[in-house]
Design a protein around this motif. Sequence first.
Motif, PDB file in Angstrom:
ATOM      1  N   ASP A 193       0.829  -1.211   0.000  1.00 37.16           N
ATOM      2  CA  ASP A 193       0.000   0.000   0.000  1.00 37.16           C
ATOM      3  C   ASP A 193       0.859   1.255   0.000  1.00 37.16           C
ATOM      4  OD1 ASP A 193      -2.376  -1.416  -0.065  1.00 37.16           O
ATOM      5  OD2 ASP A 193      -2.614  -1.416   2.118  1.00 37.16           O
ATOM      6  N   SER A 194       1.977   1.221   0.731  1.00 41.27           N
ATOM      7  CA  SER A 194       2.885   2.370   0.750  1.00 41.27           C
ATOM      8  C   SER A 194       3.542   2.564  -0.608  1.00 41.27           C
ATOM      9  CB  SER A 194       3.947   2.186   1.826  1.00 41.27           C
ATOM     10  OG  SER A 194       3.368   2.195   3.113  1.00 41.27           O
ATOM     11  N   LEU A 195       3.844   1.453  -1.282  1.00 42.92           N
ATOM     12  CA  LEU A 195       4.399   1.548  -2.633  1.00 42.92           C
ATOM     13  C   LEU A 195       3.434   2.289  -3.543  1.00 42.92           C
ATOM     14  CD1 LEU A 195       6.466   0.777  -4.851  1.00 42.92           C
ATOM     15  CD2 LEU A 195       5.191  -1.370  -5.143  1.00 42.92           C
ATOM     16  N   ARG A 196       2.163   1.922  -3.467  1.00 39.35           N
ATOM     17  CA  ARG A 196       1.149   2.589  -4.286  1.00 39.35           C
ATOM     18  C   ARG A 196       1.122   4.090  -3.996  1.00 39.35           C
ATOM     19  NH1 ARG A 196      -3.626   1.069  -6.798  1.00 39.35           N
ATOM     20  NH2 ARG A 196      -3.497  -1.054  -5.966  1.00 39.35           N
ATOM     21  N   LEU A 197       1.102   4.431  -2.715  1.00 42.91           N
ATOM     22  CA  LEU A 197       1.009   5.835  -2.311  1.00 42.91           C
ATOM     23  C   LEU A 197       2.240   6.623  -2.746  1.00 42.91           C
ATOM     24  CD1 LEU A 197      -0.463   8.067  -0.750  1.00 42.91           C
ATOM     25  CD2 LEU A 197       0.694   7.254   1.328  1.00 42.91           C
ATOM     26  N   LEU A 198       3.426   6.083  -2.477  1.00 42.73           N
ATOM     27  CA  LEU A 198       4.655   6.806  -2.809  1.00 42.73           C
ATOM     28  C   LEU A 198       4.838   6.949  -4.317  1.00 42.73           C
ATOM     29  CD1 LEU A 198       7.140   5.314  -0.172  1.00 42.73           C
ATOM     30  CD2 LEU A 198       6.103   7.593  -0.187  1.00 42.73           C
ATOM     31  N   PHE A 199       4.410   5.940  -5.069  1.00 42.07           N
ATOM     32  CA  PHE A 199       4.494   6.036  -6.529  1.00 42.07           C
ATOM     33  C   PHE A 199       3.535   7.108  -7.040  1.00 42.07           C
ATOM     34  CE2 PHE A 199       3.064   4.811 -10.800  1.00 42.07           C
ATOM     35  CZ  PHE A 199       4.275   4.787 -11.471  1.00 42.07           C
TER      36      PHE A 199
ATOM     37  N   LEU B  69      -0.318  -0.236 -11.817  1.00 44.37           N
ATOM     38  CA  LEU B  69       0.088   1.162 -11.978  1.00 44.37           C
ATOM     39  C   LEU B  69       1.199   1.352 -13.007  1.00 44.37           C
ATOM     40  CD1 LEU B  69       0.102   2.418  -8.264  1.00 44.37           C
ATOM     41  CD2 LEU B  69      -1.733   2.557  -9.955  1.00 44.37           C
ATOM     42  N   GLY B  70       1.716   0.264 -13.548  1.00 43.94           N
ATOM     43  CA  GLY B  70       2.816   0.387 -14.510  1.00 43.94           C
ATOM     44  C   GLY B  70       4.137   0.729 -13.859  1.00 43.94           C
ATOM     45  N   ILE B  71       4.339   0.285 -12.621  1.00 44.09           N
ATOM     46  CA  ILE B  71       5.598   0.533 -11.924  1.00 44.09           C
ATOM     47  C   ILE B  71       6.644  -0.462 -12.431  1.00 44.09           C
ATOM     48  CG2 ILE B  71       6.752   0.635  -9.691  1.00 44.09           C
ATOM     49  CD1 ILE B  71       4.014   1.068  -8.394  1.00 44.09           C
ATOM     50  N   PRO B  72       7.760   0.005 -12.965  1.00 42.25           N
ATOM     51  CA  PRO B  72       8.789  -0.923 -13.425  1.00 42.25           C
ATOM     52  C   PRO B  72       9.368  -1.729 -12.262  1.00 42.25           C
ATOM     53  CG  PRO B  72       9.125   1.246 -14.376  1.00 42.25           C
ATOM     54  CD  PRO B  72       8.084   1.399 -13.308  1.00 42.25           C
ATOM     55  N   VAL B  73       9.660  -2.989 -12.522  1.00 42.19           N
ATOM     56  CA  VAL B  73      10.243  -3.890 -11.528  1.00 42.19           C
ATOM     57  C   VAL B  73      11.632  -4.309 -11.998  1.00 42.19           C
ATOM     58  CG1 VAL B  73      10.043  -6.127 -10.377  1.00 42.19           C
ATOM     59  CG2 VAL B  73       7.995  -4.753 -10.812  1.00 42.19           C
ATOM     60  N   CYS B  74      12.611  -4.106 -11.125  1.00 44.40           N
ATOM     61  CA  CYS B  74      13.980  -4.527 -11.418  1.00 44.40           C
ATOM     62  C   CYS B  74      14.341  -5.701 -10.527  1.00 44.40           C
ATOM     63  CB  CYS B  74      14.954  -3.375 -11.185  1.00 44.40           C
ATOM     64  SG  CYS B  74      16.696  -3.844 -11.333  1.00 44.40           S
TER      65      CYS B  74
ATOM     66  N   GLU C  54       3.489 -11.133  -4.051  1.00 40.06           N
ATOM     67  CA  GLU C  54       2.333 -10.982  -4.937  1.00 40.06           C
ATOM     68  C   GLU C  54       1.632  -9.634  -4.808  1.00 40.06           C
ATOM     69  OE1 GLU C  54      -0.135 -14.391  -4.345  1.00 40.06           O
ATOM     70  OE2 GLU C  54       1.298 -15.788  -5.272  1.00 40.06           O
ATOM     71  N   PRO C  55       1.406  -9.103  -3.588  1.00 41.84           N
ATOM     72  CA  PRO C  55       0.751  -7.783  -3.506  1.00 41.84           C
ATOM     73  C   PRO C  55       1.545  -6.683  -4.213  1.00 41.84           C
ATOM     74  CG  PRO C  55       0.764  -8.869  -1.369  1.00 41.84           C
ATOM     75  CD  PRO C  55       1.654  -9.680  -2.254  1.00 41.84           C
ATOM     76  N   TYR C  56       2.870  -6.804  -4.203  1.00 46.34           N
ATOM     77  CA  TYR C  56       3.719  -5.799  -4.864  1.00 46.34           C
ATOM     78  C   TYR C  56       3.616  -5.922  -6.387  1.00 46.34           C
ATOM     79  CZ  TYR C  56       5.766  -5.296  -0.219  1.00 46.34           C
ATOM     80  OH  TYR C  56       5.948  -5.078   1.136  1.00 46.34           O
ATOM     81  N   TYR C  57       3.640  -7.150  -6.882  1.00 46.55           N
ATOM     82  CA  TYR C  57       3.489  -7.347  -8.320  1.00 46.55           C
ATOM     83  C   TYR C  57       2.102  -6.888  -8.788  1.00 46.55           C
ATOM     84  CZ  TYR C  57       7.632 -10.425  -8.056  1.00 46.55           C
ATOM     85  OH  TYR C  57       8.886 -10.951  -7.857  1.00 46.55           O
ATOM     86  N   ASP C  58       1.086  -7.139  -7.964  1.00 46.05           N
ATOM     87  CA  ASP C  58      -0.271  -6.697  -8.320  1.00 46.05           C
ATOM     88  C   ASP C  58      -0.296  -5.186  -8.547  1.00 46.05           C
ATOM     89  OD1 ASP C  58      -1.488  -9.203  -8.205  1.00 46.05           O
ATOM     90  OD2 ASP C  58      -1.987  -9.022  -6.072  1.00 46.05           O
ATOM     91  N   ILE C  59       0.275  -4.445  -7.615  1.00 48.39           N
ATOM     92  CA  ILE C  59       0.273  -2.987  -7.704  1.00 48.39           C
ATOM     93  C   ILE C  59       1.179  -2.510  -8.832  1.00 48.39           C
ATOM     94  CG2 ILE C  59       1.011  -0.896  -6.483  1.00 48.39           C
ATOM     95  CD1 ILE C  59      -0.086  -2.218  -3.913  1.00 48.39           C
ATOM     96  N   ALA C  60       2.330  -3.149  -8.990  1.00 51.47           N
ATOM     97  CA  ALA C  60       3.246  -2.756 -10.052  1.00 51.47           C
ATOM     98  C   ALA C  60       2.603  -2.937 -11.425  1.00 51.47           C
ATOM     99  CB  ALA C  60       4.532  -3.570  -9.963  1.00 51.47           C
ATOM    100  N   GLU C  61       1.921  -4.041 -11.627  1.00 47.79           N
ATOM    101  CA  GLU C  61       1.244  -4.262 -12.905  1.00 47.79           C
ATOM    102  C   GLU C  61       0.108  -3.276 -13.085  1.00 47.79           C
ATOM    103  OE1 GLU C  61      -0.164  -8.122 -15.411  1.00 47.79           O
ATOM    104  OE2 GLU C  61      -1.189  -7.815 -13.499  1.00 47.79           O
TER     105      GLU C  61
END
Length: 328
Positions: free
Chosen positions: A121-127, A162-167, A153-160
């Motif tokens: 959830d913080s990833l979503r907010l900060l992005f 919102l289009g957040i790149p994953v390294c 999985e929750p991080y990949y869900d949000i990344a997909e």
Amino acid sequence: MNNHLLITIGFVLFSVQAFAQETQVYSGPIIDMHLHAYTEVPPNIPTAWAMEPEARALHSPVDAQTHMDQGLEAMKRNKIILAVASSDQLKAINNWTKESPNEIIGGIQTDDTGIPIISADSLRLLFQKGDVGILGELGLQYFGVKPDDTRLEPYYDIAEDLGIPVCLHTGLGPPDAPFGLAPKFKTTLGRPSLFEPVMIRYPKLKAFLAHAGWPYINETIAMMYIYSDLYIDLGVVSWALTKESLHNTLKQLIDAGFQKRIMFGSDQMIWPGGVDLAVKNIQEVPFLTEEQKADIFYNNAAVFLGLGDEVIARHHQQISNSQNKNDF
């Protein structure tokens, strides 16, 4: 004209052409997809594990402030217009983005359990606030964690979503890592193919593999062939391994048809001088054309990040203006 003279002229022309090919230099803007930021830096640590003499000559600066200052200076010196600075400390990311807000994209690393340092959830907010822009570098291999661990999985869900790149960290680690730095480190956990279940479950995920998956280059090629949106960055391969390793990696990836998905990443860690070496080593690769260098240094990352024509034009103009003023 006698044969001896013809041979001499031919040799001279061949030598000039070969020299020109070897010295093709890209002079435009650069995007570094792989820097690191810290709140603490141990002073005067050598890169004793590096493979090339120039790399082994590096030492860490006296503290984190000096590390940041030297890192930003290295960016300017090498025409790096934009860079991902990732950290396992939000404070370090904030320090870099505050110091250079238009040039730094913050990246969220993992804690000592192998899970990102903030909640999903913080990833979503900060992005959404623009405080961070990348999920990664995810150093899962160091903590004995597979990329398809259910806790991610929750991080990949949000990344997909919102289009957040994953390294994802792939491939290698420091010598003898399991006996000190990372007791749970496993060489085989760096195989690029371990990311395949994630790519299948999240088909719209925007992802890139750090260090090009070296030494598992064949797996990298297989993954890039099947998953047409998967990119790589060169990372530590560009300066800390042998130059032959860099050349072989680039040749295999380009021969396989992936010139447009190779991105520059210096992985400077606690040694800002790694940025200079990474840029220099790629500029000196004899078989790369100027176009290929432009793709690796800038174009591919610009496409991956979705910068848009206006931003790209501004970056090129900024470098052009700076060169005219002899700022670089």
